[in-house]
Design an enzyme around this catalytic site. Structure first.
Site, PDB file in Angstrom:
ATOM      1  N   GLU A 203      75.234  36.902  57.384  1.00 29.75           N
ATOM      2  CA  GLU A 203      76.890  36.775  57.195  1.00 29.75           C
ATOM      3  C   GLU A 203      77.250  36.645  58.168  1.00 29.75           C
ATOM      4  OE1 GLU A 203      80.538  40.905  56.927  1.00 29.75           O
ATOM      5  OE2 GLU A 203      77.926  41.000  57.122  1.00 29.75           O
TER       6      GLU A 203
ATOM      7  N   ASP B 108      78.327  25.295  63.261  1.00 30.30           N
ATOM      8  CA  ASP B 108      79.565  25.996  63.161  1.00 30.30           C
ATOM      9  C   ASP B 108      80.671  25.102  63.200  1.00 30.30           C
ATOM     10  OD1 ASP B 108      81.029  28.916  61.432  1.00 30.30           O
ATOM     11  OD2 ASP B 108      81.434  28.875  62.855  1.00 30.30           O
TER      12      ASP B 108
ATOM     13  N   PHE C 261      83.370  14.499  53.880  1.00 29.67           N
ATOM     14  CA  PHE C 261      83.015  15.425  53.467  1.00 29.67           C
ATOM     15  C   PHE C 261      84.168  16.549  53.499  1.00 29.67           C
ATOM     16  CE2 PHE C 261      81.802  18.685  55.754  1.00 29.67           C
ATOM     17  CZ  PHE C 261      80.897  18.576  56.710  1.00 29.67           C
TER      18      PHE C 261
END
Ligand code: ITT
Length: 196
Positions: free
Chosen positions: A41, A70, A153
């Site tokens: 999470e 991240d 991407f």
């Protein structure tokens, strides 16, 4: 020499990571390849916090070097949206053509420097002795007026690089890695790992 396990479930990121870190001499595995897959999470409030959360979750299960990425896109005109919510923006399963078009639509009538945006990448490491390192890289650009390019991407087809006159999906992988948020952060991390 310790292996590197990358705490990501994103195959596109993993491909870039292997291309950029190819010459470290260490074996690089995704968490799936290492058999360490878990649902993590990401409840931090910054890229750095979320990268650390992912790296710590996997480091609990191994004594290898664990890295996590991240990353995301900050669009200045939209108050830095989608930011840390980049993969969740409009729902994780919504196609990127739809997400990318939404930015073009939301910036209709906005011109030039007001279309400024950046990709951000924080890379966190948890070392075998549980020491932690965090580095960050950014790539500045603008939101394009239309989607272009097949490389890269995610948000690459809508991320315009004025110095190339192309989106980051139109330049080659090598060109992207030389200037990208992920390339900069991974090279900084590689320098840190050389010290251990
Ligand atoms: P992991 O958490 O498993 O690593 P994720 O895709 O959920 O995978 P993030 O939470 O870091 O990863 O979200 C990053 C998102 O930002 C990613 O899914 C893309 O939509 C976007 N993004 C990041 N880097 C990008 C790049 O180089 N080119 C295009 N889009 C990028």
């Amino acid at each position: 020499m310790n292996r590197i396990i990358f705490a990501t479930g994103n195959k596109d990121k993993m491909k870039e990571i292997r291309e950029i870190l190819g010459d470290t001499g260490r074996e690089i595995l995704s968490m799936a390849e290492a058999g360490l897959e878990t649902d993590i999470e990401e409840n931090g409030t910054t890229f750095e916090e979320n990268a650390l959360i992912k790296a710590r979750a996997i480091a609990e299960k191994t004594d290898d070097i664990v890295l996590a990425d991240d990353s995301g896109l900050e669009i200045d005109y939209l108050g830095k949206e989608p930011g840390i919510y980049s993969s969740r923006y409009m729902g994780k399963d919504t196609p990127y053509e739809v997400k990318n078009q939404s930015f073009i639509d939301r910036l209709e009538g906005v011109e030039g420097d007001e279309r400024s945006a950046r990709f951000v990448c924080a890379i966190a490491a948890v070392l075998p002795d549980k020491r932690e390192i965090v580095v960050k890289g950014t790539m500045e650009g603008q939101i394009a007026h239309s989607m272009k390019g097949e490389n890269g991407f995610g948000y690459d087809p809508v991320f315009y690089l004025p110095q190339y006159g192309k989106t980051s999906a139109e330049i080659s992988p090598e060109e992207k890695h030389a200037i990208s948020h992920r390339g900069k952060a991974l090279r900084a991390m590689r320098d840190e790992l050389k010290k251990i």
